[in-house]
Structures are given as C-alpha cells and as structure tokens.
Design a protein around this motif. Sequence first.
Motif, PDB file in Angstrom:
ATOM      1  N   TRP A 118      55.905  20.283  36.635  1.00 37.61           N
ATOM      2  CA  TRP A 118      57.008  19.853  35.777  1.00 37.61           C
ATOM      3  C   TRP A 118      56.481  19.700  34.357  1.00 37.61           C
ATOM      4  O   TRP A 118      56.289  18.600  33.855  1.00 37.61           O
ATOM      5  N   TRP A 162      65.444  22.347  34.078  1.00 34.24           N
ATOM      6  CA  TRP A 162      66.019  21.606  35.203  1.00 34.24           C
ATOM      7  C   TRP A 162      67.115  20.661  34.745  1.00 34.24           C
ATOM      8  O   TRP A 162      68.203  20.612  35.326  1.00 34.24           O
ATOM      9  N   LEU A 163      66.840  19.892  33.690  1.00 34.05           N
ATOM     10  CA  LEU A 163      67.829  18.915  33.228  1.00 34.05           C
ATOM     11  C   LEU A 163      69.027  19.586  32.556  1.00 34.05           C
ATOM     12  O   LEU A 163      70.107  19.011  32.525  1.00 34.05           O
ATOM     13  N   GLY A 217      74.082  18.511  34.983  1.00 34.68           N
ATOM     14  CA  GLY A 217      73.136  18.767  33.908  1.00 34.68           C
ATOM     15  C   GLY A 217      73.496  18.015  32.643  1.00 34.68           C
ATOM     16  O   GLY A 217      74.564  17.418  32.526  1.00 34.68           O
ATOM     17  N   MET A 260      70.529  18.825  44.586  1.00 39.83           N
ATOM     18  CA  MET A 260      70.999  17.915  43.545  1.00 39.83           C
ATOM     19  C   MET A 260      72.363  18.354  43.048  1.00 39.83           C
ATOM     20  O   MET A 260      72.550  19.509  42.660  1.00 39.83           O
ATOM     21  N   TYR A 294      68.570  26.404  37.406  1.00 37.23           N
ATOM     22  CA  TYR A 294      67.110  26.454  37.417  1.00 37.23           C
ATOM     23  C   TYR A 294      66.567  26.759  38.808  1.00 37.23           C
ATOM     24  O   TYR A 294      65.608  27.519  38.960  1.00 37.23           O
ATOM     25  N   ASN A 349      69.299  24.145  45.445  1.00 40.71           N
ATOM     26  CA  ASN A 349      68.735  22.802  45.582  1.00 40.71           C
ATOM     27  C   ASN A 349      69.833  21.800  45.927  1.00 40.71           C
ATOM     28  O   ASN A 349      71.014  22.094  45.814  1.00 40.71           O
ATOM     29  N   LEU A 384      63.275  24.057  46.009  1.00 42.41           N
ATOM     30  CA  LEU A 384      62.174  23.431  45.279  1.00 42.41           C
ATOM     31  C   LEU A 384      60.862  23.531  46.043  1.00 42.41           C
ATOM     32  O   LEU A 384      59.795  23.679  45.430  1.00 42.41           O
ATOM     33  N   SER A 431      70.426  22.431  33.663  1.00 42.41           N
ATOM     34  CA  SER A 431      71.278  22.841  34.779  1.00 42.41           C
ATOM     35  C   SER A 431      70.428  22.991  36.033  1.00 42.41           C
ATOM     36  O   SER A 431      69.807  24.037  36.227  1.00 42.41           O
ATOM     37  N   PRO A 432      70.383  21.955  36.881  1.00 40.45           N
ATOM     38  CA  PRO A 432      69.602  22.070  38.122  1.00 40.45           C
ATOM     39  C   PRO A 432      70.025  23.251  38.976  1.00 40.45           C
ATOM     40  O   PRO A 432      69.194  23.919  39.586  1.00 40.45           O
ATOM     41  N   LYS A 433      71.315  23.535  38.992  1.00 46.26           N
ATOM     42  CA  LYS A 433      71.819  24.638  39.813  1.00 46.26           C
ATOM     43  C   LYS A 433      71.301  25.981  39.321  1.00 46.26           C
ATOM     44  O   LYS A 433      70.943  26.861  40.107  1.00 46.26           O
ATOM     45  N   CYS A 439      71.139   8.438  36.205  1.00 44.33           N
ATOM     46  CA  CYS A 439      70.240   8.983  37.235  1.00 44.33           C
ATOM     47  C   CYS A 439      69.601   7.885  38.085  1.00 44.33           C
ATOM     48  O   CYS A 439      69.031   8.168  39.148  1.00 44.33           O
TER      49      CYS A 439
END
Length: 210
Positions: free
Chosen positions: A132, A140-141, A157, A153, A147, A151, A124, A143-145, A86
């Motif tokens: 957070w 989020w970590l 995940g 990102m 969550y 977005n 977001l 699966s950002p998609k 990251c």
Amino acid sequence: MERHVDSFEWNKIFGGLLAGLLAVLCVSIVSDMMFARHLPEKPGYEVAGVEEGPAEGAPAAEAEKPAAFYLASADVAKGEAVFKKCAACHNVDPGGANGTGPALHGVVGRGIAAAPGFGYSDALAGMKGKSWDWDALWGWLKSPKAYAAGNKMSFAGIAKPEDRAAVIAYLNSKSASPLPLPAAPAEEAAPAAEEAPAAEAAAPADAAAK
C-alpha cells in the motif's frame, strides 16, 4: 315451493358483477390521472460515500494532478474528520482488532492483504506481494471497485482529491514509523513564446526592384 334461477337471471347477475368491476377500474384510472405522482429531481437524503455526477451543462471538472501534488500539502486533521465515515469498519489504533474491514494501523507501506487474521477477498488476496504505497492507496480510495474488481468493500470512494490525500496523510500518522510525505512535483514550465527576430522585419515593397 322452490324457485329455480334460469340462465337469463344468471346472465344478469354476471353482467352486474362485470359492470361493477369495470366501474372500479374506470374510477382508478381517472384518479391516477387527476392525482399523478411526481418524483423529486433529487432524493431527500444523500447516502455517505455515493458520489454524484456533474450537473447537466456544468463545466467539465479539472483534471486531477498526481497524488504527490495533493499529499505534499495534505491536512491530517481534515483526514481524521473524513475518516469518520470509515471508522465503523476499520480500526486505526495500535494493536487494534479487525472489524468488518481489516485493522489499518501502520497500513501505509504495508503489504496488500497482510492484516493478520482477516479474511480478504480473492481480488485483494491475489495482490499479495504488492504494498500500500502512495499510489496504491490513492487508487483504492478513489474507487475500490475500479482498483480491485470483485473486492468486498461497498464504499463508493472519495471523489475530491484533497479529501483523499488528507485521509492518506491521517492513516500515515497512525503508524509507529510514519513515512515522510512525498514532495510536490515541479510544475511543468509553459513553453516560451517564440519571438520573431528583428532581422525578419518585412522588407520594403520596392526591395525586389533593386
């Protein structure tokens, strides 16, 4: 003396061309049959962040426990190692500038979409007012998609809950005031087996006759 090409000769010329093209096509088809390509079952390289599904016939993965279970024993050093994937987009240093992603120093407990100067996606930005916390970072970590659909990102995940917890613990350490990690939830006690009372022993077969 000029020689004129009649229609019969033109037909022979066109016929020869067509025969040549047909021969080339036949050779191509035969060569494809003889030297067929077979793609490997697994690609020769793996892309970081892309999670593989379970192999066919493999036992089902054990259901995840609550985030607090993994956070209670999270390894900060392991989280630092996992976070390297990251680091190209996120800065965790005090006063660090935003990169492709927002600066993450002090992110644990911070408001969502609250990094100064960063242009957040609508997905977001629409979550302002939330923070957070442990569960938000956990989702989020994972699966950002999933969550926050829409977005920006592209990271797929972190599948392993232990790695996910380690990254959150590492991010928590990158703060002027790290929060205490949550305690592990108490394990649910298995229901005790019911014991038959001794008085319920079977009566003798001739008891009904008395």
